[in-house]
Design an enzyme around this catalytic site. Structure first.
Site, PDB file in Angstrom:
ATOM      1  N   LYS A   1      -4.879  -9.978  -5.818  1.00  0.00           N
ATOM      2  CA  LYS A   1      -5.940 -10.855  -5.389  1.00  0.00           C
ATOM      3  C   LYS A   1      -7.349  -9.548  -5.769  1.00  0.00           C
ATOM      4  CE  LYS A   1      -6.376  -8.201  -0.543  1.00  0.00           C
ATOM      5  NZ  LYS A   1      -8.009  -8.424   0.147  1.00  0.00           N
TER       6      LYS A   1
ATOM      7  N   LYS B   1     -11.317  -4.442  -3.186  1.00  0.00           N
ATOM      8  CA  LYS B   1     -13.031  -3.539  -3.011  1.00  0.00           C
ATOM      9  C   LYS B   1     -11.772  -2.240  -3.262  1.00  0.00           C
ATOM     10  CE  LYS B   1     -14.159  -4.303   1.527  1.00  0.00           C
ATOM     11  NZ  LYS B   1     -13.805  -3.278   2.246  1.00  0.00           N
TER      12      LYS B   1
ATOM     13  N   LYS C   1       0.822  -1.158  -0.147  1.00  0.00           N
ATOM     14  CA  LYS C   1       0.389  -0.016  -0.429  1.00  0.00           C
ATOM     15  C   LYS C   1       0.599   1.222  -0.155  1.00  0.00           C
ATOM     16  CE  LYS C   1      -4.205  -1.508   1.301  1.00  0.00           C
ATOM     17  NZ  LYS C   1      -5.414  -1.162   2.720  1.00  0.00           N
TER      18      LYS C   1
HETATM   19  N1  AQP Z   1      -9.708 -11.531  -2.309  1.00  0.00           N
HETATM   20  C1  AQP Z   1      -9.857 -11.957  -1.142  1.00  0.00           C
HETATM   21  N2  AQP Z   1     -10.195 -13.650  -2.055  1.00  0.00           N
HETATM   22  C2  AQP Z   1     -10.735 -14.264   0.003  1.00  0.00           C
HETATM   23  N3  AQP Z   1     -11.034 -13.527   0.535  1.00  0.00           N
HETATM   24  C3  AQP Z   1     -10.406 -11.592   0.981  1.00  0.00           C
HETATM   25  N4  AQP Z   1     -10.305 -10.695   1.709  1.00  0.00           N
HETATM   26  C4  AQP Z   1     -10.677 -10.514   0.803  1.00  0.00           C
HETATM   27  N5  AQP Z   1      -9.862  -9.985  -0.288  1.00  0.00           N
HETATM   28  C5  AQP Z   1     -10.301 -11.039   0.092  1.00  0.00           C
HETATM   29  C6  AQP Z   1     -10.704 -11.445   3.379  1.00  0.00           C
HETATM   30  O1  AQP Z   1     -12.455 -10.082   2.973  1.00  0.00           O
HETATM   31  C7  AQP Z   1     -12.241  -9.861   4.744  1.00  0.00           C
HETATM   32  C8  AQP Z   1     -12.945  -8.068   4.715  1.00  0.00           C
HETATM   33  O2  AQP Z   1     -11.866  -7.211   3.745  1.00  0.00           O
HETATM   34  P1  AQP Z   1     -10.745  -6.102   3.704  1.00  0.00           P
HETATM   35  O3  AQP Z   1     -12.395  -5.290   4.262  1.00  0.00           O
HETATM   36  O4  AQP Z   1     -10.161  -5.626   4.208  1.00  0.00           O
HETATM   37  O5  AQP Z   1     -11.287  -6.024   2.011  1.00  0.00           O
HETATM   38  P2  AQP Z   1     -10.816  -6.130   1.004  1.00  0.00           P
HETATM   39  O6  AQP Z   1     -11.262  -6.514  -0.893  1.00  0.00           O
HETATM   40  O7  AQP Z   1      -9.655  -6.049   1.345  1.00  0.00           O
HETATM   41  O8  AQP Z   1     -10.588  -4.593   1.150  1.00  0.00           O
HETATM   42  P3  AQP Z   1      -9.607  -3.182   0.419  1.00  0.00           P
HETATM   43  O9  AQP Z   1     -10.471  -2.029   0.674  1.00  0.00           O
HETATM   44  O10 AQP Z   1      -8.948  -4.046  -1.233  1.00  0.00           O
HETATM   45  O11 AQP Z   1      -8.209  -3.663   1.484  1.00  0.00           O
HETATM   46  P4  AQP Z   1      -7.369  -3.677   0.523  1.00  0.00           P
HETATM   47  O12 AQP Z   1      -6.825  -2.684  -0.161  1.00  0.00           O
HETATM   48  O13 AQP Z   1      -6.477  -3.542   2.053  1.00  0.00           O
HETATM   49  O14 AQP Z   1      -6.882  -5.102  -0.091  1.00  0.00           O
HETATM   50  C9  AQP Z   1     -11.013 -10.391   5.073  1.00  0.00           C
HETATM   51  O15 AQP Z   1     -10.839 -11.729   6.211  1.00  0.00           O
HETATM   52  C10 AQP Z   1     -10.497 -10.241   4.194  1.00  0.00           C
HETATM   53  O16 AQP Z   1      -8.686 -11.598   4.380  1.00  0.00           O
END
Ligand code: AQP
Length: 332
Positions: free
Chosen positions: A193, A196, A112
């Site tokens: 991965k 969001k 990040k």
């Molecule tokens: N791609 C994924 N596959 C499986 N599990 C996932 N999680 C997130 N992405 C995947 C799991 O979802 C939960 C919430 O995570 P989050 O709110 O951090 O969601 P995100 O999609 O990772 O959101 P962001 O805002 O895009 O965050 P960054 O940029 O940090 O990745 C967690 O249990 C996570 O493991």
């Protein structure tokens, strides 16, 4: 007393099928055996700028999605992290026992911060706040996706360090990853991965996408130069599509081979889209029913806070006393 589960999701962006398969679906299942606390981690969300009115709306949307996915508010607490003050209080205490070197090793921080010119301290401290979320509830189990495994290891290290410095205070939690779907990859780029915060319409399937949009995103998914599914030589894009199907359909490896070996990619995509649409349809219907009830979500979040805060406050009180912090004669 039943062992406890704690997990959280940031109210940022649109919840996607990775969040569902990696985390939310396991949360629903854990309610059978554990006392559960599910947190909308708005304090984590503000480590990146959030438009205030949109953040408010996203908190309610997330609460509605938790319910629509099957979290039962009679059994489990659903609450907003910032509504339980103990989260920030314990985070500071844990910051003081966490060596900077441990945080510098976090791959999510490195990834990040590499994308930004100016890196906020919140992104650096993110995993300590997450440790506080978990340790406050003395959670034995934390159901998350694979991207959070390193943060969970750090939580274990912080808990162990605190316990050895100040005496046994925290349960050292275990990570619970799903056997299939722990890391769903981006449909446009299967080496990253699904996230969001990723930009681009072909990247993710959101839980509230309509069938036409799901179909369109799926048909554009990156595959490889082969014409059909070959389990021995397939690239990460095809593997990702098969994982999505397998996770939603709860299929065995043998069933997957029997159904997909030799299938042309166009047909594969149609079949995966069909599965996702069918599985999301009841969740979406329930979501729209819930958001049509005025005041319902605020009531759920209030009840969740009332259940979560006493547990969290008790842990903070114990941690403060173990650290020798001041305790006044009366609480105000
Ligand atoms: N791609 C994924 N596959 C499986 N599990 C996932 N999680 C997130 N992405 C995947 C799991 O979802 C939960 C919430 O995570 P989050 O709110 O951090 O969601 P995100 O999609 O990772 O959101 P962001 O805002 O895009 O965050 P960054 O940029 O940090 O990745 C967690 O249990 C996570 O493991």
């Amino acid at each position: 007393m039943r062992a406890r589960v704690l997990s959280g999701i940031q109210p940022s962006g649109n919840l996607h099928i990775g969040n569902y398969l990696g985390a939310l679906r396991n949360w629903v299942r854990s309610q059978k055996d554990y006392e559960c606390f599910f947190c909308i981690v708005d304090l984590h969300a503000i480590t990146a700028y959030q438009e205030p009115a949109e953040l408010q709306a996203k908190i309610r949307e997330l609460a509605a999605l938790f319910l629509a996915a099957g979290i039962d508010p009679k059994q489990s607490a659903i609450f907003a992290q910032s509504d339980v003050h103990a989260h920030t209080e314990l985070a500071w205490m844990l910051t003081c026992v966490t060596p900077m070197g441990w945080l510098e090793r976090m791959t999510q921080f490195k990834a990040k911060s590499a994308k930004q010119e100016s890196v906020g301290d919140g992104i650096f401290q993110y995993p300590v706040l997450m440790a506080a979320d978990i340790l406050l509830y003395q959670a034995a189990i934390v159901p998350v996706g694979d991207d959070q495994s390193q943060h969970l290891e750090l939580t274990r290290d912080i808990a162990t360090r605190f316990n050895s410095l100040y005496g046994d205070t925290f349960v050292v939690p275990k990570t619970d990853l799903p056997s299939v779907g722990a890391r769903i990859m981006g449909l446009d780029d299967p080496t990253a991965k699904m996230s969001k915060s990723a930009i681009g319409s072909g990247h993710a399937i959101a839980l509230l996408d309509d069938p036409a949009k799901i179909q369109k995103t799926m048909m554009r998914a990156t595959t490889d130069s082969n014409p059909e599914v070959n389990f021995e030589t397939m690239g990460p894009g095809v593997a990702n599509l098969l994982t999505i199907y397998q996770a939603f359909g709860e299929k065995t490896n043998e069933e997957m081979r029997a159904e997909f070996a030799g299938m042309r990619y166009g047909d594969l995509k149609k079949r995966v889209a069909g599965m996702v649409i069918a599985k999301l349809e009841p969740l979406q219907a329930e979501y729209h029913r819930i958001v049509a009830e005025p005041g319902y979500l605020d009531g759920i979040l209030q009840e969740g806070k009332e259940r979560a805060a006493p547990v969290a406050n008790q842990t903070v009180a114990t941690a403060k006393s173990r650290m020798g912090l001041y305790k006044s004669l009366a609480t105000i």
